[in-house]
Design a protein around this motif. Structure first.
Motif, PDB file in Angstrom:
ATOM      1  N   GLY A 244       0.772  -1.265  -0.034  1.00 21.41           N
ATOM      2  CA  GLY A 244      -0.128   0.042   0.069  1.00 21.41           C
ATOM      3  C   GLY A 244       0.943   1.358  -0.140  1.00 21.41           C
ATOM      4  N   ALA A 245       2.143   1.136   0.379  1.00 23.89           N
ATOM      5  CA  ALA A 245       3.027   2.187   0.396  1.00 23.89           C
ATOM      6  C   ALA A 245       3.221   2.779  -0.785  1.00 23.89           C
ATOM      7  CB  ALA A 245       4.218   1.964   1.066  1.00 23.89           C
ATOM      8  N   LEU A 246       3.240   1.882  -2.029  1.00 27.03           N
ATOM      9  CA  LEU A 246       3.508   2.154  -3.309  1.00 27.03           C
ATOM     10  C   LEU A 246       2.272   3.142  -3.932  1.00 27.03           C
ATOM     11  CD1 LEU A 246       4.916  -0.970  -4.724  1.00 27.03           C
ATOM     12  CD2 LEU A 246       6.196   0.922  -3.578  1.00 27.03           C
ATOM     13  N   VAL A 247       1.134   2.565  -3.309  1.00 29.87           N
ATOM     14  CA  VAL A 247       0.031   3.624  -3.653  1.00 29.87           C
ATOM     15  C   VAL A 247       0.077   4.894  -3.333  1.00 29.87           C
ATOM     16  CG1 VAL A 247      -2.614   3.594  -3.436  1.00 29.87           C
ATOM     17  CG2 VAL A 247      -1.639   1.383  -3.551  1.00 29.87           C
ATOM     18  N   THR A 248       0.615   5.078  -2.066  1.00 34.37           N
ATOM     19  CA  THR A 248       0.736   6.460  -1.502  1.00 34.37           C
ATOM     20  C   THR A 248       1.790   7.042  -2.304  1.00 34.37           C
ATOM     21  OG1 THR A 248       0.528   5.499   0.714  1.00 34.37           O
ATOM     22  CG2 THR A 248       1.437   7.655   0.560  1.00 34.37           C
ATOM     23  N   ALA A 249       2.908   6.333  -2.748  1.00 38.31           N
ATOM     24  CA  ALA A 249       3.930   7.305  -3.582  1.00 38.31           C
ATOM     25  C   ALA A 249       3.404   7.510  -4.851  1.00 38.31           C
ATOM     26  CB  ALA A 249       5.088   6.416  -3.606  1.00 38.31           C
ATOM     27  N   ARG A 250       2.483   6.658  -5.490  1.00 39.91           N
ATOM     28  CA  ARG A 250       1.975   6.907  -6.840  1.00 39.91           C
ATOM     29  C   ARG A 250       1.029   8.000  -6.635  1.00 39.91           C
ATOM     30  NH1 ARG A 250       2.784   0.732  -7.807  1.00 39.91           N
ATOM     31  NH2 ARG A 250       5.003   0.956  -8.852  1.00 39.91           N
TER      32      ARG A 250
END
Length: 389
Positions: A244-250
């Motif tokens: 989910g951290a990648l969702v935040t980054a994107r």
């Protein structure tokens, strides 16, 4: 906005925060079209139509609407010392408008700090829940460094990287905010009850869901867009490919915010998602100074990185070439050294005496050799393939 109209707007948004799910573009368009009080009227009166949803879904929303009691939420709000912010409040962070129709209906906030002021100088630190010791160490180190430089550390209050970042910030006497996927009166995860209480006392707890609301997978994903929008940049420390951290980054990248990543071991699955980001939209950082250089004000540069300065670094070019031409094993004649250094005999002799005064070389009759200290510490030299004459 007149006082009574403002009160009606707040009352309607409190009700809508329980009726509507966060981050829904369709209901966001309704809110933009009809306003909060108008939308609440549409949802509580079956003789009005709303576009873009099936009759079944609309019936579900209307059932929520007629069973919602904003007064109960207000009572809970005051009992927990929280407040409910709406977009017309002075404390509302203006950068949330970048979310367009997925902007929060309102925000439930616990803590004494001003959310708008804190958000202006904030950075998100997110990553894996099941992080490694390396990941927890890097999160704590960078978060503490950010706190020492006056930056607010924003994360999600979860296990792993989130918890390490929050704890390190608090330990450094800094400011931290946790954006939750549940109500601000509900401690989740339960193992972080004490940590979340400390954040409520010393920092801020923020949620778009009403009191008593519980997290779901969908709500976690939608929560991440708020973390991305609130902050000036998102730093990811350890994230697998489906994190989910990648969702935040994107989300941060789409909103024009800085996206940063801390590299991990190339063989670590926990860092595979970060490495994927670093191959594209993210910038590699290793400490707080490099984060601040990217997201801070102009001129806030990280210190120059270089290895230790050794005495030979201070030599002028010609003596440095003569020093490099000396063989490692035995004394060499001046003519041979001059040939290898591509210079004249006279310049070589002058350089050798300079090097002797600095302790690099010593004379043995007509020949020259490295001192023992220089031979041990200097850079690797060529092998001596020549017999002395």
């Amino acid at each position: 906005m007149p006082a009574d109209t403002a009160a009606d707007e707040r009352h309607a948004r409190i009700a809508l925060s329980r009726i509507l799910e966060p981050g829904d573009e369709t209901t966001g368009r309704w809110l933009r079209t009809y306003g909060a009080t108008g939308l609440l009227h549409h949802l509580t009166h079956e003789d009005t139509a709303l576009p873009g949803v099936t009759p079944k879904r609309l019936a579900g929303l209307r059932h929520r609407a007629i069973t919602t009691h904003p007064e109960t939420d207000l009572h809970t709000l005051h009992a927990t010392g929280a407040r409910f912010l709406i977009p017309t409040d002075p404390e509302w962070p203006g950068q949330l408008h970048d979310l367009g129709d997925t902007r929060p209906i309102g925000l439930w906030v616990r803590g004494n700090a001003d959310l708008r002021i804190w958000a202006l100088r904030s950075v998100a630190v997110v990553g894996a829940r099941a992080c490694t010791e390396y990941g927890a160490h890097m999160a704590a180190r960078i978060a503490a460094g950010l706190a020492e430089h006056g930056w607010v550390v924003v994360s999600g209050g979860a296990y792993g990287i989130d918890g390490a970042a929050h704890r390190a910030t608090l330990a450094a006497g800094g400011a931290t905010a946790a954006v939750l996927a549940n109500g601000v009166d509900t401690a989740y995860p339960r193992g972080h009850t004490g940590l979340l209480q400390r954040i409520a006392q010393q920092g801020l707890l923020v949620a778009e869901l009403p009191p008593g609301a519980h997290p779901t997978a969908y709500r976690f994903i939608q929560r991440n867009r708020i973390i991305a929008a609130l902050t000036r940049g998102t730093l990811v420390i350890e994230a697998a490919h489906r994190s989910g951290a990648l969702v935040t980054a994107r989300n941060a990248a789409r909103l024009g915010r800085h996206t940063l990543g801390v590299p991990g071991p190339a063989t670590s699955s926990q860092s595979a998602g970060v490495h994927q980001l670093l191959r594209g939209e993210a910038t590699l950082v290793t400490d707080a100074a490099e984060v601040i250089e990217l997201i801070g004000e102009m001129g806030q540069l990280a210190p120059e990185r270089r290895g230790p300065v050794v005495p030979r670094d201070l030599l002028k070019p010609l003596p440095a070439r003569v020093l490099a031409a000396l063989p490692a094993a035995r004394p060499a004649p001046v003519a041979a050294i001059a040939t290898d250094a591509a210079t004249t005999t006279d310049d070589t002799i002058a350089s050798l005496y300079e090097l002797q005064s600095l302790g690099f070389v010593e004379r043995h009759g007509d020949n020259w050799k490295l001192t023992r200290q220089s031979a041990r510490n200097d850079f690797p030299r060529r092998e001596d393939k020549r017999e002395d004459t």
